[in-house]
Motif scaffolding. Structure first.
Motif, PDB file in Angstrom:
ATOM      1  N   ALA A 151      63.604 -20.697   3.518  1.00 47.11           N
ATOM      2  CA  ALA A 151      62.375 -20.961   4.274  1.00 47.11           C
ATOM      3  C   ALA A 151      61.375 -19.882   3.899  1.00 47.11           C
ATOM      4  N   ARG A 152      60.259 -20.304   3.357  1.00 46.18           N
ATOM      5  CA  ARG A 152      59.321 -19.355   2.774  1.00 46.18           C
ATOM      6  C   ARG A 152      57.967 -19.470   3.458  1.00 46.18           C
ATOM      7  N   VAL A 153      57.303 -18.335   3.586  1.00 41.11           N
ATOM      8  CA  VAL A 153      55.994 -18.280   4.234  1.00 41.11           C
ATOM      9  C   VAL A 153      54.969 -17.844   3.193  1.00 41.11           C
ATOM     10  N   ALA A 154      53.874 -18.600   3.105  1.00 39.74           N
ATOM     11  CA  ALA A 154      52.857 -18.263   2.101  1.00 39.74           C
ATOM     12  C   ALA A 154      51.493 -18.465   2.707  1.00 39.74           C
ATOM     13  N   SER A 155      50.510 -17.719   2.219  1.00 39.74           N
ATOM     14  CA  SER A 155      49.173 -17.940   2.772  1.00 39.74           C
ATOM     15  C   SER A 155      48.651 -19.308   2.343  1.00 39.74           C
ATOM     16  N   SER A 156      49.220 -19.892   1.298  1.00 42.17           N
ATOM     17  CA  SER A 156      49.135 -21.339   1.036  1.00 42.17           C
ATOM     18  C   SER A 156      49.998 -21.622  -0.177  1.00 42.17           C
ATOM     19  N   LEU A 186      31.524 -21.507  -8.396  1.00 47.13           N
ATOM     20  CA  LEU A 186      31.571 -20.408  -9.353  1.00 47.13           C
ATOM     21  C   LEU A 186      32.083 -19.134  -8.671  1.00 47.13           C
ATOM     22  N   ALA A 187      31.586 -18.910  -7.455  1.00 46.12           N
ATOM     23  CA  ALA A 187      32.045 -17.739  -6.688  1.00 46.12           C
ATOM     24  C   ALA A 187      33.540 -17.867  -6.392  1.00 46.12           C
ATOM     25  N   PHE A 188      33.966 -19.076  -6.092  1.00 52.38           N
ATOM     26  CA  PHE A 188      35.393 -19.345  -5.837  1.00 52.38           C
ATOM     27  C   PHE A 188      36.211 -19.001  -7.083  1.00 52.38           C
ATOM     28  N   PHE A 189      35.745 -19.470  -8.234  1.00 50.81           N
ATOM     29  CA  PHE A 189      36.460 -19.174  -9.478  1.00 50.81           C
ATOM     30  C   PHE A 189      36.558 -17.665  -9.684  1.00 50.81           C
ATOM     31  N   GLU A 190      35.438 -17.002  -9.495  1.00 54.32           N
ATOM     32  CA  GLU A 190      35.402 -15.550  -9.694  1.00 54.32           C
ATOM     33  C   GLU A 190      36.383 -14.845  -8.750  1.00 54.32           C
ATOM     34  N   ALA A 191      36.444 -15.325  -7.501  1.00 54.80           N
ATOM     35  CA  ALA A 191      37.340 -14.683  -6.524  1.00 54.80           C
ATOM     36  C   ALA A 191      38.803 -14.863  -6.927  1.00 54.80           C
ATOM     37  N   VAL A 192      39.134 -16.043  -7.437  1.00 54.55           N
ATOM     38  CA  VAL A 192      40.523 -16.267  -7.850  1.00 54.55           C
ATOM     39  C   VAL A 192      40.832 -15.435  -9.095  1.00 54.55           C
ATOM     40  N   VAL A 193      39.879 -15.380 -10.030  1.00 52.27           N
ATOM     41  CA  VAL A 193      40.065 -14.555 -11.230  1.00 52.27           C
ATOM     42  C   VAL A 193      40.349 -13.113 -10.802  1.00 52.27           C
ATOM     43  N   ASP A 194      39.571 -12.621  -9.860  1.00 47.11           N
ATOM     44  CA  ASP A 194      39.741 -11.234  -9.446  1.00 47.11           C
ATOM     45  C   ASP A 194      41.053 -11.012  -8.687  1.00 47.11           C
ATOM     46  N   ALA A 195      41.385 -11.942  -7.800  1.00 43.38           N
ATOM     47  CA  ALA A 195      42.630 -11.781  -7.018  1.00 43.38           C
ATOM     48  C   ALA A 195      43.840 -11.800  -7.947  1.00 43.38           C
ATOM     49  N   GLN A 196      43.822 -12.686  -8.929  1.00 51.45           N
ATOM     50  CA  GLN A 196      44.958 -12.765  -9.853  1.00 51.45           C
ATOM     51  C   GLN A 196      44.987 -11.572 -10.809  1.00 51.45           C
ATOM     52  N   ALA A 197      43.795 -11.112 -11.230  1.00 47.89           N
ATOM     53  CA  ALA A 197      43.748  -9.930 -12.103  1.00 47.89           C
ATOM     54  C   ALA A 197      44.362  -8.735 -11.373  1.00 47.89           C
ATOM     55  N   SER A 198      44.018  -8.616 -10.102  1.00 49.59           N
ATOM     56  CA  SER A 198      44.551  -7.525  -9.293  1.00 49.59           C
ATOM     57  C   SER A 198      46.071  -7.668  -9.136  1.00 49.59           C
ATOM     58  N   LEU A 199      46.509  -8.898  -8.894  1.00 50.93           N
ATOM     59  CA  LEU A 199      47.943  -9.130  -8.689  1.00 50.93           C
ATOM     60  C   LEU A 199      48.744  -8.718  -9.926  1.00 50.93           C
ATOM     61  N   VAL A 200      48.320  -9.210 -11.082  1.00 50.08           N
ATOM     62  CA  VAL A 200      49.109  -8.929 -12.285  1.00 50.08           C
ATOM     63  C   VAL A 200      49.044  -7.440 -12.634  1.00 50.08           C
ATOM     64  N   ALA A 201      47.904  -6.790 -12.359  1.00 50.41           N
ATOM     65  CA  ALA A 201      47.827  -5.335 -12.566  1.00 50.41           C
ATOM     66  C   ALA A 201      48.877  -4.638 -11.692  1.00 50.41           C
ATOM     67  N   GLN A 202      49.066  -5.145 -10.482  1.00 50.57           N
ATOM     68  CA  GLN A 202      50.070  -4.534  -9.597  1.00 50.57           C
ATOM     69  C   GLN A 202      51.489  -4.816 -10.079  1.00 50.57           C
ATOM     70  N   THR A 258      49.036 -18.757  -8.139  1.00 51.55           N
ATOM     71  CA  THR A 258      48.445 -19.199  -6.875  1.00 51.55           C
ATOM     72  C   THR A 258      46.927 -18.987  -6.836  1.00 51.55           C
ATOM     73  N   ILE A 259      46.300 -19.738  -5.961  1.00 50.98           N
ATOM     74  CA  ILE A 259      44.872 -19.577  -5.677  1.00 50.98           C
ATOM     75  C   ILE A 259      44.653 -18.384  -4.732  1.00 50.98           C
ATOM     76  N   SER A 260      45.641 -18.109  -3.897  1.00 51.79           N
ATOM     77  CA  SER A 260      45.535 -17.003  -2.933  1.00 51.79           C
ATOM     78  C   SER A 260      45.648 -15.635  -3.583  1.00 51.79           C
ATOM     79  N   GLY A 261      46.253 -15.573  -4.770  1.00 47.72           N
ATOM     80  CA  GLY A 261      46.539 -14.271  -5.385  1.00 47.72           C
ATOM     81  C   GLY A 261      47.874 -13.696  -4.941  1.00 47.72           C
ATOM     82  N   GLU A 262      48.738 -14.529  -4.351  1.00 44.26           N
ATOM     83  CA  GLU A 262      50.089 -14.080  -4.003  1.00 44.26           C
ATOM     84  C   GLU A 262      51.059 -14.402  -5.142  1.00 44.26           C
TER      85      GLU A 262
END
Ligand code: AMP
Ligand code: MG
Length: 501
Positions: A186-191, A233-249, A266-270
């Protein structure tokens, strides 16, 4: 999509789960009402009490027969219609138009203790219309593996899906190498919105807009204020940034996801879908653990580049939303995608600066690259290195000298200590700062393997102890000294991870 025949299972009134169902209701066409299959004897094997409480769920109720029934997918919750989600995706670079939850079920949405909406999702709850010939099941070892590593990632402060429970089903599941005990996670995700969900929607008339609007409202609601052209476009940019941050981590802790297909982005960056993932021992960018990654596409050092490729696939799905003139949409999305490299480097260098006890502006690529060269040349253990550097600041050089011979490291260490001194802080407080971001304990492959093997044979003691250690990753304890050691050389040499479905 049409509703298919579902098995008749009596509902229970146990769980006052209080499920909401916004995704299935607001984005019709991406889900299919579906129920889990019967599990003959569902029992809770492990339960995350703190996570349960943060979702206003009562751990004791979840441990009952009825609770285990719901968490196995065997008993449908009383207050909602559960669904399987459709998605597509590029797997190892090849497009698959229909993947979807082949063995998973979205029970519903809950609120966490900050009021944020999360999904409660089951994995291993039986075949669905998206199973493509798979049996829809999962086994104890693979589900405990996701539980352990996702909770370790959370403790490392890396965005990730969480694990609420693993429930055994009371059935054996046939796998290569023989039958294994069946289980459901059973898994919990922000989406559970994936790049692959957008790839599915983009190929169906009108669907990508309702999906994007839903994703924006759920994850990036501030953009609802923007005019339509800018919003996507802002949505795309936000996902690009969230994923860039995730993979850097990921890179900063030596995590190798193993299957960075677009349906696992993911779109959430999880971080999502822990299959053949593993952590580096010795630093080597070419490290591949997964038995199915023959070409090394998803090797440790390739992860940032692969993410760029996945984000390009995501951008393509948004083209018609960004501008009705295709060339204009392409230029606008490309301009954002072109920022990915810089964003990734910024996130990575911020993470590396913190690991090295420096401020972001004080770390240059040459300093980091110099360290990486030393670690590669001497096959130094990634995790141990950063704690050893903090010890060096405290005046104890033995740990770093045992990882990289002093004649090789002296000039790098001098440069680094000059940068540290420029901060004008007391060295021991810098060392303490470093220890707060550099783990002592990660889920070491040999320990994970031993714990999962024992758990498959019915003994959870090793698993529980390892879980305790890796969910307190920064606090060194004498009695846990073995957990900080890399695998014996003969273990690591041929170590492979399996998708373990
Ligand atoms: P994964 O490798 O877990 O990301 O899964 C890739 C695809 O295969 C997804 O569509 C899954 O739902 C599906 N899948 C994986 N394992 C199974 C299984 N045992 N039965 C049915 N579908 C599965
Ligand atoms: Mg997946």
């Amino acid at each position: 999509m049409s509703e298919s025949t579902r098995p008749a299972v009596p509902t229970t009134n146990l769980p006052a789960f209080g499920f909401e169902r916004t995704f299935a209701d607001q984005v019709p066409g991406v889900t299919l009402p579906w129920q889990g299959t019967h599990a003959p004897d569902p029992r809770v094997l492990t339960l995350n009490d703190a996570l349960a409480r943060s979702l206003a769920l009562d751990p004791a109720s979840l441990r009952t027969v009825e609770g285990a029934g719901v968490l196995s997918g065997s008993v449908p919750p009383a207050d909602t219609v559960t669904v399987a989600m459709a998605y597509a995706g590029h797997q190892f670079g090849n497009f698959q138009p229909l993947l979807g939850d082949g063995r998973a079920l979205l029970l519903g949405e809950l609120r966490d203790d900050h009021g944020r909406r999360v999904d409660l999702h089951l994995k291993g709850s039986g075949a669905t219309p998206f199973s493509r010939g798979g049996d829809g099941r999962a086994v104890v070892a693979a589900m405990l593996r996701e539980y352990l590593i996702s909770e370790a990632m959370h403790a490392l402060d890396i965005p990730t899906t969480r694990s609420l429970a693993v429930v055994t089903t009371g059935e054996q599941v046939v796998r290569e190498g023989g039958p294994q005990p069946g289980a459901v996670l059973a898994r919990v995700a922000s989406s559970h919105l994936r790049v692959g969900t957008f790839e599915f929607a983009a190929r169906r008339e009108g669907l990508v807009q309702s999906l994007a609007d839903y994703a924006i409202a759920r994850h990036y609601p501030a953009f609802l204020e923007l005019p339509a052209g800018d919003r996507y476009l802002a949505f795309f940019e936000a996902v690009v940034d969230a994923q860039a941050s995730l993979v850097a981590q990921w890179m900063s802790v030596g995590f190798v996801h193993g299957v960075m297909n677009t349906d696992n982005t993911t779109i959430s960056g999880e971080t999502i879908d822990y299959g053949p993932c593993a952590f580096l021992d010795a630093y080597d960018p070419a490290t591949v653990f997964s038995s199915i990654d023959h070409g090394g596409r998803y090797a440790y050092g390739n992860q940032p580049a692969v993410l760029g490729w996945n984000l390009a696939r995501f951008g393509e799905t948004l083209l018609p939303l960004v501008n009705s003139v295709p060339d204009d949409a392409i230029s606008a999305l490309t301009a954002v995608l072109d920022t990915y490299g810089d964003r990734y480097r910024k996130h990575y260098s911020t993470a590396m600066a913190a690991k090295l006890g420096l401020e972001a502006a004080a770390v240059d690529a040459e300093l980091v690259d110099g360290l990486l060269r030393l670690l590669t040349d001497h096959r130094a253990d990634w995790t141990q290195t950063f704690r050893a550097l903090a010890e060096n600041l405290r005046g104890n050089s033995a740990p770093i000298d045992s990882l990289v011979p002093p004649d090789a490291s002296t000039s790098w260490l001098e440069r680094w200590r000059v940068a540290i001194s420029a901060r004008g802080l007391d060295l021991s407080s810098v060392a303490d700062e470093m220890d707060r971001v550099n783990p002592v304990y990660i889920p070491r492959n040999h320990l994970v393997d031993a714990a999962l093997q024992a758990a498959t044979e019915g003994d959870l003691e090793l698993f529980e102890r390892l879980l305790e250690v890796v969910t307190s990753p920064f606090d060194r304890r004498d009695e846990w000294s073995d957990y900080a050691l890399p695998a014996p050389e003969n273990f690591s040499a041929g170590f492979q991870t399996f998708c373990g479905t």
